[in-house]
Design an enzyme around this catalytic site. Structure first.
Site: not given
Length: 386
Positions: A149, A316, A349
């Site tokens: 991330s 995601d 995600h």
């Protein structure tokens, strides 16, 4: 906010007058980190883990702190990132509120929290601070850098600014720059915090805290961390079964509402609003191509990376899988040996934090390829190699 720092956390003080990418300076700043596993005699078995926006440096349980870490199922003895083989360093990002210097830290000039007087923060600053920690621990070159991330963005900044440290990368659910949709979502989160009267232009206190703004910001964020598919599977249209409260019209009715409420309040109790604002905007502003004045593909191709594992998730929509494909293609164009793994996980995600059955095997296989005797031999890894 009551700051909690895990007992095994250590600190490295940054050089006096640490210069930031956008021109600010920090004096007496520190970076929090934890170290798990042992460096070998050559000090060439160190893995650096760069976390996302919210985690601290406690990535896994160990002798000094047996409590579960934020990536407990991925890091530790016998796990995909095996601390019997690898020496793991996890840093808490500069600008955070989990031990590293950030807006909630005391400004040495007056002893009061920095608040909005904290200098403008960039991903490059987070990368530079992490590089300083690594070098201060006597590591001249890392075996691998693992970023997920926001940490995946940091890993690219680290590779661009400190190529001597980063021959191998594991880049998970990251991006070389933020897309408009993600920027818009984070802008709404910041607006929610700033719209809370208790925020008071960043000059709040524990007694006057922008709790409602933070709760709303975290709810907005969490909606984008998981996929619609998972929300449907997990909650459906289940209701809480509570009696209606006429004094609170339009109150919480569905299970998914209750889940968001509980999660947001738990997060809000342990995270500083100004740190959230700074890190959120830092993500939006990151653009790997900005410094080199070229397009993203060329900027990726210019990175001096020998090999990389790039993992994305089909569901995601905050960091779309097209962005991970862009990273993989760009690194490969520059001559790196790249394995690209698109995963069909329903978790969106946040899959790297929960879907260990899918994430563990490719990470373990890639790291096995970096072990002595098969260094860089990705041909032996059963992955989609570019």
């Amino acid at each position: 906010m009551r700051e909690y720092i895990p007992p095994a956390t250590r600190f490295v003080t940054l050089p006096p007058g640490f210069t930031l990418h956008r021109g600010g300076r920090l004096h007496g700043a520190r970076i929090a980190y934890e170290s798990v596993g042992q460096p070998n005699a050559a000090k060439d078995n160190t893995i650096l883990i760069l976390p996302g926006l919210s985690p601290d440096a406690h990535v896994c349980s160990h002798a000094e702190d047996p409590s579960a870490g934020w990536w407990e199922s991925m890091v530790g003895a016998g796990k995909p990132i095996d601390t019997r083989r690898w020496h793991v360093i996890c840093v808490n990002s500069l600008g955070s509120c989990k031990g590293s210097t950030g807006p909630a830290s005391p400004n040495p000039s007056n002893g009061e929290p920095y608040g909005l007087s904290f200098p403008e923060l960039s991903m490059e600053d987070i990368a530079d601070a992490a590089a300083f920690v690594v070098r201060s621990l006597g590591v001249k070159q890392l075996a691998c850098v693992v970023g997920a991330s926001m940490g995946a963005m940091t890993s690219l900044a680290l590779a661009a600014r400190h190529p001597d440290l980063t021959p191998h990368l594991i880049n998970i659910s990251g991006a070389a720059s933020a897309q408009p949709f993600a920027i818009a979502i984070r802008a709404l989160q910041r607006e929610a915090i700033k719209s809370d009267p208790q925020w008071n232009q960043g000059a709040y206190s524990a007694e006057s805290f922008p709790k409602s703004g933070m709760v709303m910001a975290r709810k907005l964020a969490f909606l984008t961390y998981r996929s619609a598919q998972e929300w449907n599977q997990r909650f459906g249209r289940d209701k809480l079964g509570l009696e209606s409260d006429s004094a609170a019209p339009f109150g919480i009715e569905f299970s998914v509402e209750g889940y968001l409420e509980c999660h947001a309040h738990r997060f809000t109790s342990g995270f500083d609003p100004n740190a959230y604002l700074y890190l959120s905007r830092c993500i939006d502003r990151f653009d790997l191509a900005e410094a080199s004045r070229c397009d993203v593909a060329d900027a990726l191709a210019r990175l001096s990376v020998e090999s990389a594992l790039v993992i994305g998730v089909e569901t995601d929509f905050l960091f779309p899988i097209s962005q991970q494909r862009q990273i993989a293609d760009g690194l490969a164009a520059g001559g790196a040996q790249v394995s690209y793994v698109p995963l069909d996980s329903p978790a969106g995600h946040d899959a790297f934090l929960v879907d260990f059955e899918r994430f563990g095997p490719p990470v373990a296989a890639y790291l096995a390829s970096l072990s002595p005797g098969c260094q860089g031999n990705l041909a032996a890894v059963n992955l989609l190699t570019i």
